[in-house]
Design a protein around this motif. Structure first.
Motif, PDB file in Angstrom:
ATOM      1  N   LEU A  92      -1.998   2.503 -11.092  1.00 51.67           N
ATOM      2  CA  LEU A  92      -3.182   3.155 -10.522  1.00 51.67           C
ATOM      3  C   LEU A  92      -3.194   4.639 -10.880  1.00 51.67           C
ATOM      4  CD1 LEU A  92      -3.239   1.455  -7.008  1.00 51.67           C
ATOM      5  CD2 LEU A  92      -5.032   1.297  -8.725  1.00 51.67           C
ATOM      6  N   ARG A 102      -6.029   6.554 -12.967  1.00 54.35           N
ATOM      7  CA  ARG A 102      -6.790   7.698 -12.498  1.00 54.35           C
ATOM      8  C   ARG A 102      -6.863   8.770 -13.571  1.00 54.35           C
ATOM      9  NH1 ARG A 102      -4.113  11.694  -8.324  1.00 54.35           N
ATOM     10  NH2 ARG A 102      -2.407  11.071  -9.666  1.00 54.35           N
ATOM     11  N   VAL A 131       0.837  -1.204   0.000  1.00 52.15           N
ATOM     12  CA  VAL A 131       0.000   0.000   0.000  1.00 52.15           C
ATOM     13  C   VAL A 131       0.872   1.254   0.000  1.00 52.15           C
ATOM     14  CG1 VAL A 131      -1.730   1.295   1.288  1.00 52.15           C
ATOM     15  CG2 VAL A 131      -1.889  -1.182   1.166  1.00 52.15           C
ATOM     16  N   PRO A 163     -12.447   3.523 -17.135  1.00 50.36           N
ATOM     17  CA  PRO A 163     -12.472   3.308 -15.687  1.00 50.36           C
ATOM     18  C   PRO A 163     -11.910   1.958 -15.252  1.00 50.36           C
ATOM     19  CG  PRO A 163     -14.713   3.305 -16.579  1.00 50.36           C
ATOM     20  CD  PRO A 163     -13.797   3.704 -17.688  1.00 50.36           C
ATOM     21  N   LEU A 176      -4.017  -8.177  -1.194  1.00 47.22           N
ATOM     22  CA  LEU A 176      -3.837  -7.761   0.196  1.00 47.22           C
ATOM     23  C   LEU A 176      -4.759  -8.539   1.111  1.00 47.22           C
ATOM     24  CD1 LEU A 176      -3.453  -3.889  -0.074  1.00 47.22           C
ATOM     25  CD2 LEU A 176      -1.725  -5.663  -0.140  1.00 47.22           C
ATOM     26  N   LEU A 177      -5.962  -8.831   0.611  1.00 47.89           N
ATOM     27  CA  LEU A 177      -6.901  -9.631   1.392  1.00 47.89           C
ATOM     28  C   LEU A 177      -6.263 -10.965   1.748  1.00 47.89           C
ATOM     29  CD1 LEU A 177      -9.895  -9.701   2.371  1.00 47.89           C
ATOM     30  CD2 LEU A 177     -10.403 -10.944   0.288  1.00 47.89           C
ATOM     31  N   LEU A 214      -8.172   1.758 -13.449  1.00 52.15           N
ATOM     32  CA  LEU A 214      -8.082   2.031 -12.018  1.00 52.15           C
ATOM     33  C   LEU A 214      -8.858   0.995 -11.209  1.00 52.15           C
ATOM     34  CD1 LEU A 214      -7.120   4.112  -9.845  1.00 52.15           C
ATOM     35  CD2 LEU A 214      -9.383   5.102 -10.009  1.00 52.15           C
ATOM     36  N   THR A 215     -10.099   0.748 -11.610  1.00 53.24           N
ATOM     37  CA  THR A 215     -10.947  -0.139 -10.806  1.00 53.24           C
ATOM     38  C   THR A 215     -10.368  -1.544 -10.742  1.00 53.24           C
ATOM     39  OG1 THR A 215     -12.413   0.543 -12.571  1.00 53.24           O
ATOM     40  CG2 THR A 215     -13.374   0.304 -10.428  1.00 53.24           C
ATOM     41  N   PHE A 220      -9.551   7.922 -15.994  1.00 55.48           N
ATOM     42  CA  PHE A 220     -10.630   7.254 -15.276  1.00 55.48           C
ATOM     43  C   PHE A 220     -11.960   7.404 -16.006  1.00 55.48           C
ATOM     44  CE2 PHE A 220     -13.690   7.065 -11.655  1.00 55.48           C
ATOM     45  CZ  PHE A 220     -13.472   5.736 -11.361  1.00 55.48           C
ATOM     46  N   ALA A 250       2.331   1.775  -3.351  1.00 53.97           N
ATOM     47  CA  ALA A 250       1.267   2.221  -4.250  1.00 53.97           C
ATOM     48  C   ALA A 250       0.939   3.690  -3.989  1.00 53.97           C
ATOM     49  CB  ALA A 250       0.026   1.345  -4.063  1.00 53.97           C
ATOM     50  N   GLY A 307      -7.035  -1.789  -8.832  1.00 49.95           N
ATOM     51  CA  GLY A 307      -7.283  -1.682  -7.390  1.00 49.95           C
ATOM     52  C   GLY A 307      -7.915  -2.942  -6.846  1.00 49.95           C
ATOM     53  N   LEU A 308      -8.816  -3.528  -7.630  1.00 50.75           N
ATOM     54  CA  LEU A 308      -9.479  -4.752  -7.194  1.00 50.75           C
ATOM     55  C   LEU A 308      -8.475  -5.879  -7.023  1.00 50.75           C
ATOM     56  CD1 LEU A 308     -12.471  -4.774  -6.682  1.00 50.75           C
ATOM     57  CD2 LEU A 308     -12.804  -5.969  -8.849  1.00 50.75           C
ATOM     58  N   VAL A 368      -5.297  -5.537  -6.489  1.00 47.33           N
ATOM     59  CA  VAL A 368      -4.476  -5.222  -5.308  1.00 47.33           C
ATOM     60  C   VAL A 368      -5.224  -5.607  -4.040  1.00 47.33           C
ATOM     61  CG1 VAL A 368      -3.363  -3.369  -4.008  1.00 47.33           C
ATOM     62  CG2 VAL A 368      -3.310  -3.341  -6.488  1.00 47.33           C
ATOM     63  N   SER A 369      -6.518  -5.241  -3.992  1.00 54.77           N
ATOM     64  CA  SER A 369      -7.295  -5.549  -2.789  1.00 54.77           C
ATOM     65  C   SER A 369      -7.352  -7.038  -2.528  1.00 54.77           C
ATOM     66  CB  SER A 369      -8.714  -5.002  -2.918  1.00 54.77           C
ATOM     67  OG  SER A 369      -8.676  -3.610  -3.053  1.00 54.77           O
TER      68      SER A 369
END
Lengths: 276, 313, 314, 521, 266
Positions: A227, A231, A204, A238, A252-253, A241-242, A234, A207, A245-246, A248-249
């Motif tokens: 990212l 942006r 993070v 879109p 990280l999850l 970015l979306t 965007f 990033a 990020g997804l 990455v999430s």
């Protein structure tokens, strides 16, 4: 029930983490596209069967870039957290064992570094050292050094007065041997938990820095660079970015779930509140 | 004396494990039962289950559970809760842990006094209660936080709270184990005083047969989730019948007599998940025989005296 | 005694922090005068620039000048912004904005985590608990600046509920500030709320298993009474502690989010400063953040001392 | 519950405390664009957040001029057809002895209440000419030999040689010749850039550096008008995409720039008006001919030949612009030379041939300096990618902050950079300033005596057609040396909320000069 | 009288304690005593009396603030860790909690092998046999060597702990409440073992306990501690029969009361 839940956390966390690792390591063989080669014909095409996550504003395959950028980001985080952990743990354990002025000084230094918001510290370091990959690693390491030093010192102090360590001293074991053989194996799981959570936050941090343009510089792809690019376009595209990020999430999850599961598995006597 | 509590075949299970394997308890008003057992014998769990204070994951079953002629087994929680404190109360092993560390002693007493339905100013009642359990300078103690008091003082304060509620059955779970010798002696004296002052029944849990000897009218010895012997205190001490009870008493006597070697009970306590099929003590018993592999019922061996063993049967 | 010792330690930390900030910046490569004026700048201009920013003094004296100025709120002049605007003035104008956003995020994180943590703890082991816990892990896994964009996309552009950019000063309009600050505060709050709610859940469960809770139940006190006066109250101690520890991460989030949403706070000032290598601005911002963190820690400690009698007098 | 509400209580007090503190502290400055305060036009400058000075003589960056145009007036201005019309001057003529004579309007007031006189004009121009002022626009007036003030409302300008661009340079454009008050400047010469005093329709009320400026209507503005917008807020938004977000979310009413990629989407939206036209600009690759590898003419030519400008327009501008064969943009019709030039036309084979002739080969490294906002970074990246692909070189993009790029290029501390001026209104600015050996924007370090002579000749030529021919000729001359690599001309845009009217866009991308005629419906 | 094995002179041990006035807790306050070879000295007192601190300071696990420690005449009061190492063999300890006195990550066999290896007391090839013999000496089957601490009961672990202490053939063992954490039915086993070990090897022992019965059973001499001070010391029966100090009398009173009532229950 709780056991089942815990092991489910472990399974999902480990699964996602392995998937992420597989993705970033095997990235070049998974996707047929280069992460840096521009395709001026296919600029900003939405996700389809060819480009699963679409293309970016230079016509580069977003998936390839995310995998390759993920490798850069993971590398930065891994190196940063690794350096911070090794130096911090060594310093923290030594400080706890030796005590005296060394411990006081080290803890004071940790307290001082702790008083800066971690991202501010990293930002500050980027200005002092200059932007770029190696310097982010140093900034991340510096953000993590006090965390590990303090954690290792506190854990060591707790264990130092445990009877089994005293027994080891009575057996005539030397300080270094006790730290490495008796104490380190017992605090290692907790350090590992901190490291897995730290790895996530290191990503993070990278990033964030690169997103602002203060970190990794294009055209080298890192998650933050992708990212930031996403942006900029965007409105028109879109998905860059979306989707990035997804991804990455999700990665990280996985790391966070893994950390949770490890935390549950570690000896409850050593459990400590750990920040990201 | 009337019957206060009647328990038949109380069982507590944690998933597949049986922690308490069917115990019977009879208690009259004004009577004190000493429940003796080692850690893990199930004595604490059995008593917590009576007050329905077991942690999640533990299940209680009983054939008969009668308190003051009421079947309390079938009471819904909503109706059972008012019984706690006012009818059935408990003193715990760890006096320091028994108090909310964030609240003053006064808050705790006020809460208990309010729970007792006391009208009028709580403070006077609190001072009176603290004085009654032998706490010096009660007014100052009300302002203290738990960590500022010694274990003995806290145990007295907890007893004062229970006195405020005037329950009919008091379970004391090793209330002196964490205390120093001299304080232990004082708390035991306080309990003896309570036995006289309150017309309550006591269940006094302890692992120390010497403590039980001082305070109990009757003794029940637990081993591996079962009561293995029960009877009047004097009978048990003078003529223990179960090999386990005999071993415990022999050890205590040998210590007191400074014998050359102590009488040992060989072996270890069985683990909950590896209980022998029949008598739980059989693996450690010098007199074990093949028939011990069968579950043993309680056998009467004297007036009010029973044990769970083939010997002398 | 304890208070004066505390104050001394705090002051020393700030001083040490100031030294680190100042000398680290001095060690950074490049001449600030040349980077601001260009390498071919005329010598007399460079000299004037150096005089203006005290760069002609020996380093020790520079520090003394800087720190004594800083104590009076004078952090020197910006190297790049508006031809040398006093940095203290910039900080003073922007501090309230950052404080507002940070506090807003903290409150949002607090409210969300209290609900999520309590519900999860009370429904432990059920599907609801799993749902709440999963939300918490998910929350901590989303980069805050990305979340900021997603929130803008859905809650400002597609569903025009909140403003998409910019910030109304609370001194102009408090409702406006609350409305325009909501999305940025929420983006910062989400990962924080996730951490907080996990800690609260764990703390509630931990306190629930404390013997004194059993004692209170054995006295027949109602579960709601025991929950409010004992379980929840005592769980607040680790909860407040973790909030104190996390403030530094929260402020890190503020830096990025201010930039993303164009909020004129210390964070975006520091990023601008970083781009322009505007040393006085960066130094002042870093020091301001340091003071904010230390101040918050002090507040949290005081709050903890109120909550936890054992912590008093330490 | 008491404990929980206690926590909340502290927090609430904290909020109120912070609010109260803000009231005290925010008195000095401005704190962000308001949501929808009535009577306020929120005119954002996007793509930049740096405004260093509002002194026209010192200003260099386009965002500075965006604001200056609203605060000041020139002697002349462009009308909507790009024709010169008087502004502060009532009329002007060439006197018999060849001087340029301006009659000033009477009763024009500065923001500080003083009245405009010919002395202020003389002061303004002399200050601009003074070396010590270090004005980037000094070259615009350096031809002046004398400034005469026969009476308080008359100014006569004399030049040693005829100087064709002078009239354009006296407009309220990117010229630096906006008229100042002598009194205000002399009161605080060092701080004037922060406290501008002009004659414009709006005066500066507050300035939050790096964040926003706030203007308020100047009641004594010399052009009568009614229902002017009383307040203008000018947020500085660093990212162009954020500007669009803000406009779509109705946080601003007008933005100065739009990301090229978003134009088609924005044009389809009913709530946004997109103004667009070919701009007065040329974007080029600024080269440093004093440093390797661009010190080699063959290498410079090779790079130019390796760039496909049509692709550049499509990728970098998303089609919002045209490729240009040289520096003078199409909007300057008289001087624009549309004929394709071989050296600025993509030809991979010839590029490699030039590379072979140069002392540098494949694998040559070099950094293209650019900055991180908007499309400039893309510009650098695509150029580097194209050149590397064709020549096998290893050009990289170095991204830093715009101010730094400006400083470094001005200082010669660079190899190459993405560059291109916006709002230059005379062919002289595209030629003399950039390529004359003493041109103030000649950052390439280029010197060509033949070209110098030709450009001076063009300055003296007052006939537009003959002057145009000279410029066309000059372009053929320098293009062989390729001191800069011309690439394309981009469209200029302004985005308006649909209820905003009265904005007339000019090809040099004007902005603040329209505030006086705008209205919010 | 034989030369003392260990002599303690005016020993003072202090800990930092911010809750106390002066910020210092004086855990051991001027204690002097000697331990003869082969004797069992009982150190009795209530919690907080400083008996455990004294025991650990004897072993130099804590640094004494004042006073002197002599091991067979050699001053070891301020020897550093390296200087102490040759003398470590002579003094070992058995801890209160057998589980925490073993490293949870090592098997019991490893725990017993470490001192042997470290002091080169046996050839690597004999190590396994030597560990097995040590286990047998304390009544454990040799296959316990492969177990991890959490796989054993408290009594078994305490046997192993005694076995580990014995591997170095010490001359002094400090046993700190060595039976108080054990199950009642197992205590006697360990007490018998300790007595047997002492009889067999002739080592000296400092036996720290709060249980007067146990002290009286096991110890040759008794030392009574209260608030860090040594109140009295003497042969066990002297102390029990003729306590000199009021506090000792109060402490013994609890014992007599208990015994009396045990014989004649109410």
């Amino acid at each position: 029930m709780r056991r089942a839940l815990r092991s489910r956390t472990l399974v999902v966390g480990l699964g996602l983490t392995l998937l992420t690792l597989f993705g970033v390591i095997a990235g070049p063989w998974i996707t047929p596209f280069s992460p840096t080669e521009m395709d001026f014909i296919a600029v900003l095409t939405p996700p389809d069967m060819t480009h699963w996550l679409g293309t970016d504003s230079f016509g580069r395959d977003v998936l390839s870039r995310v995998l390759s950028g993920g490798r850069v980001s993971l590398f930065i985080s891994l190196c940063g957290v690794g350096i911070g952990a090794v130096l911090g743990v060594a310093a923290g354990m030594t400080a706890a064992w030796r005590g005296g002025m060394f411990e006081v000084a080290l803890m004071a230094a940790c307290d001082l570094l702790f008083a800066f918001p971690s991202f501010v510290l990293a930002l500050f370091m980027m200005v002092v050292l200059g932007f770029g990959l190696h310097n982010i690693i140093i900034a991340v390491a510096l953000a993590y050094l006090p965390i590990f030093a303090r954690l290792a010192r506190n854990l060591t102090r707790t264990l130092m007065h445990e009877p089994f360590v005293q027994a080891a001293r009575l057996m005539g074991q030397g300080g270094g041997r006790i730290l490495l053989r008796e104490i380190l194996p017992n605090i290692f799981p907790t350090l590992l938990v901190q490291a897995s959570v730290g790895l996530a936050f290191g990503i993070v941090m990278e990033a964030g820095l690169s997103f602002l343009g203060l970190g990794v510089q294009p055209p080298m792809p890192s998650l933050g660079v992708i990212l930031a690019d996403g942006r900029e376009y965007f409105t028109r595209g879109p998905w860059v970015l979306t989707m990035t990020g997804l991804v990455v999430s999700v990665a990280l999850l996985g790391l966070n779930l893994l950390g949770d599961a490890l935390r549950d598995l570690t000896d409850p006597r050593l459990r400590q509140a750990a920040g990201p | 004396m009337s019957r206060l509590l009647e328990v038949r075949n109380l069982r507590v299970t944690a998933g597949p494990l049986a922690v308490v394997r069917g115990i019977d308890i009879d208690l009259d008003e004004g009577e004190t039962l000493g429940l003796i057992g080692e850690s893990g014998s199930g004595k604490t769990v059995a008593c917590l289950s009576l007050l329905r204070l077991l942690p999640d994951g533990l299940r209680t079953e009983a054939d008969v559970l009668i308190y003051k002629d009421r079947d309390i087994a079938s009471l819904p929680e909503r109706e059972f809760r008012p019984l706690r404190g006012r009818e059935l109360a408990m003193v715990f092993q760890d006096p320091v842990g028994s108090f909310n560390p964030a609240k003053r002693i006064g808050w705790h007493l006020r809460t208990a006094i309010a729970r007792a339905g006391h009208d009028g100013p709580w403070r006077e009642r609190a001072l009176e209660l603290l004085d009654g359990v032998g706490i010096p300078q009660p007014a100052a103690v009300l302002e203290r936080y738990p960590h500022q008091l010694s274990g003995g003082m806290l145990q007295r304060a907890l007893i004062a709270m229970i006195v405020a509620l005037k329950p009919s059955l008091i379970v004391a779970d090793e209330p002196t184990t964490n205390l120093d010798n001299i304080v232990e002696e004082q708390i035991l004296a306080l309990f003896r005083d309570l036995q006289k002052r309150l017309a309550a029944g006591f269940i006094f849990i302890t692992h120390d047969i010497g403590v039980a000897a001082q305070i109990a009218d009757r003794i029940a010895v637990m081993y591996a989730g079962q009561i293995v012997e029960t009877g009047p205190t004097a009978d048990i001490l003078a003529a223990p019948r179960h090999p386990y009870t005999r071993g415990l008493i022999a050890t205590a006597n040998a210590l007191a007599a400074r014998a050359e070697t102590l009488a040992e009970i060989p072996g270890q306590l069985p683990a909950l998940d590896a209980l022998p099929p029949g008598c739980g003590f059989a693996p450690r018993c010098a007199q074990a025989r093949p028939a011990c592999a069968q579950p043993q019922p309680m056998r009467p061996v004297g007036p009010g005296h029973a044990m769970r063993c083939l010997l002398d049967a | 005694m304890a208070a004066s010792r505390r104050a001394a330690v705090l002051l020393l930390t700030v001083l040490a922090g100031a030294m680190v900030v100042f000398f680290a910046m001095k060690a950074a490569p490049g001449d600030p005068a040349l980077s601001a004026l260009g390498e071919n700048a005329r010598p007399e201009l460079v000299a004037a620039f150096r005089r203006l920013h005290n760069l002609d003094l020996p380093v020790g004296e520079q520090f003394a000048t800087w720190i004594s100025g800083a104590l009076r709120g004078d952090f020197g002049r910006s190297l790049t912004l508006a031809g040398g605007v006093p940095v203290g003035q910039l900080i003073a104008g922007r501090l309230p904005v950052t404080a507002f956003i940070g506090l807003y995020a903290l409150i949002l994180a607090g409210v969300i985590s209290m609900i999520v943590g309590t519900v999860a703890a009370l429904s432990r082991g059920t599907a609801l608990d799993t749902l709440m816990t999963s939300f918490a892990v998910l929350g901590v896994s989303m980069p805050d600046f990305w979340l900021g964009y997603v929130l803008v996309f859905f809650l400002a552009l597609n569903l025009p509920i909140f403003p998409s950019y910019g910030f109304v000063s609370p001194s102009d309009s408090l409702p406006g500030a609350l409305l325009s600050g909501f999305l940025p505060a929420l983006a910062i709050a989400a990962p924080m709320a996730a951490v907080f709610s996990r800690v609260l859940r764990a703390a509630l469960l931990e306190v629930m298993h404390r013997p004194y809770v059993q004692v209170q139940r054995s006295l027949g006190l109602s579960s709601s009474f025991v929950f409010l006066h004992t379980i929840f109250r005592n769980a607040l101690i680790p909860y407040v502690t973790i909030i104190g520890l996390q403030v530094r991460y929260l402020l890190g989030g503020v830096v990025v989010i201010e930039r993303v949403f164009g909020i004129p706070g210390i964070g975006s000032l520091m990023v601008d400063g970083a781009f322009g290598r505007d040393y006085p601005v960066i130094q002042a911002c870093a020091l301001t953040f340091l003071v904010i963190v230390l101040g918050t820690n002090l507040l949290v400690d005081l709050l903890c001392a109120r909550l936890d009698p054992k912590a008093r007098g330490r | 519950m008491t404990e929980a509400s206690h926590v909340a209580g502290i927090s609430r007090r904290g909020v109120l405390g912070a609010g109260a503190g803000l009231g005290v502290l925010a008195g000095s400055g401005w704190s962000g664009p308001a949501l929808a305060a009535p009577g306020v036009l929120r005119a954002a400058i996007t793509g930049y957040n740096v405004v260093n000075t509002l002194d026209p003589a010192a200003a260099a960056l386009i965002p500075e001029f965006y604001v200056i145009w609203g605060l000041y007036n020139g002697l002349l201005k462009f009308d909507s057809q790009m024709q010169l019309v008087p502004e502060l001057a009532e009329s002007y003529r060439v006197t018999d002895d060849g001087a340029l004579e301006f009659k000033l309007r009477s009763g024009v007031k500065f923001h500080d209440g003083s009245v405009l006189t010919a002395d202020d004009v003389k002061f303004t121009l002399e200050r601009l000419m003074d070396e010590a002022t270090r004005s980037p626009n000094r070259s615009k007036v350096s031809a002046l030999s004398a400034i005469e003030v026969p009476d308080p409302l008359t100014v006569r300008l004399r030049t040693a040689e005829p100087f064709a661009p002078l009239l354009t340079f006296l407009t309220n454009a990117r010229t630096g010749t906006q008229i100042l008050s002598r009194k205000a400047v002399q009161a605080d010469p060092a701080g004037y850039g922060r406290k501008p005093i002009g004659t414009g329709a709006y005066r500066l009320r507050a300035w939050e550096p790096g964040q926003a400026l706030k203007l308020s209507l100047f009641e004594d503005y010399f052009i009568p008008g009614r229902n002017r917008i009383p307040e203008i807020e000018i947020p500085l938004i660093a990212e162009e995409s954020s500007g669009v977000t803000a406009l779509m979310g109705k946080q601003i009413d007008l933005t100065s720039t739009a990301p090229f990629a978003d134009i088609p989407t924005l044009e389809r939206r009913p709530d946004i008006k997109v103004l667009k036209q070919p701009g007065l600009n040329t974007r080029f690759l600024q080269l440093n001919t004093r440093k390797p590898p661009f010190d080699d003419v063959h290498f410079r030519r090779a790079v130019s030949l390796a760039i496909n400008r049509d692709v550049l327009v499509r990728i970098v501008l998303f089609g919002e612009g045209v490729a240009t064969p040289a520096l003078i943009p199409p909007s300057l019709t008289a001087s624009y030379d549309a004929t394709p030039k071989p050296l600025t036309t993509f030809n991979a084979e010839r590029a490699r041939a030039e590379l072979a002739k140069s002392k540098y080969g494949a694998g040559t490294t070099g950094a293209i300096l650019t900055w991180g906002s908007g499309w400039w970074k893309r510009f650098g990246e695509v150029v580097a990618a194209q050149v590397n692909q064709v020549l096998g070189t290893n050009l990289t993009v170095e991204v830093t902050e715009a101010n730094t790029v400006f400083s470094r290029i001005r200082a010669g501390d660079y190899q190459a950079g993405t560059w291109g001026w916006l709002g230059m209104i005379d062919p002289d600015e595209y030629s003399y300033d950039l390529l004359h050996s003493s041109g103030w924007r000649n950052f390439a370090g280029y010197a060509n005596p033949a070209l110098d002579t030709l450009l001076i000749q063009a300055r003296r030529e007052l006939d537009p057609a003959r002057r145009g021919a000279l410029y066309k000729q000059s372009e053929h001359l320098w293009i062989e040396d390729m001191p800069v690599i011309p690439l394309f001309c981009s469209n200029v845009h302004n985005l308006l909320a649909s209820n905003v009217t009265g904005f007339t866009q000019l090809p040099y991308s004007n902005f603040g000069d329209q505030f006086a005629t705008m209205a919010i419906g | 009288m034989r030369d003392p094995l260990l002599s303690i002179e005016d020993l003072v041990v202090e800990f930092r304690d911010p809750h106390r006035p002066g910020g210092v807790l004086r855990a051991v306050d001027g204690v002097s005593l000697t331990i003869a070879p082969g004797e069992i000295l009982g150190l009795v007192g209530e919690s907080g009396s400083g008996k455990t601190t004294l025991g650990k300071t004897i072993l130099r696990l804590y640094e004494p603030r004042e006073g002197r420690l002599r091991l067979k005449g050699l001053d070891i009061t301020h020897l550093d860790e390296a200087g102490l190492r040759p003398h470590r063999r002579a003094m070992q300890m058995v801890f209160q909690d057998p589980l925490s006195s073993f490293n949870p990550r090592h098997t019991v066999g490893e725990a017993l092998a470490v001192p042997l290896r470290l002091h080169r007391l046996c050839a690597p090839s004999d190590l396994a046999a030597r560990v097995a013999r040590s286990l047998e000496e304390v009544g454990l089957r040799p296959d316990f060597a492969d177990r991890y601490p959490h796989q054993m009961s408290g009594g078994q672990l305490q046997r192993a702990a005694i076995g580990r202490a014995l591997t170095l053939s010490p001359e002094l063992i400090v046993a700190d409440e060595a039976v108080s954490k054990l199950d009642v039915s197992v205590r006697a086993q360990i007490l018998n073992l300790l007595r047997a070990v002492q009889a067999r090897t002739g080592l000296a022992m400092v036996f720290i306990t709060h249980d007067l019965h146990v002290a009286r059973f096991l110890c040759h001499r008794i030392a009574v501690m209260h608030f860090g001070k040594l109140l009295e010391i003497g042969p066990t029966e002297d102390v029990f029969q003729h306590p000199q100090h009021d506090y000792t009398r109060a402490l013994l009173g609890t014992l007599h009361a208990r015994e009396a009532r045990a014989r004649t229950p109410s």
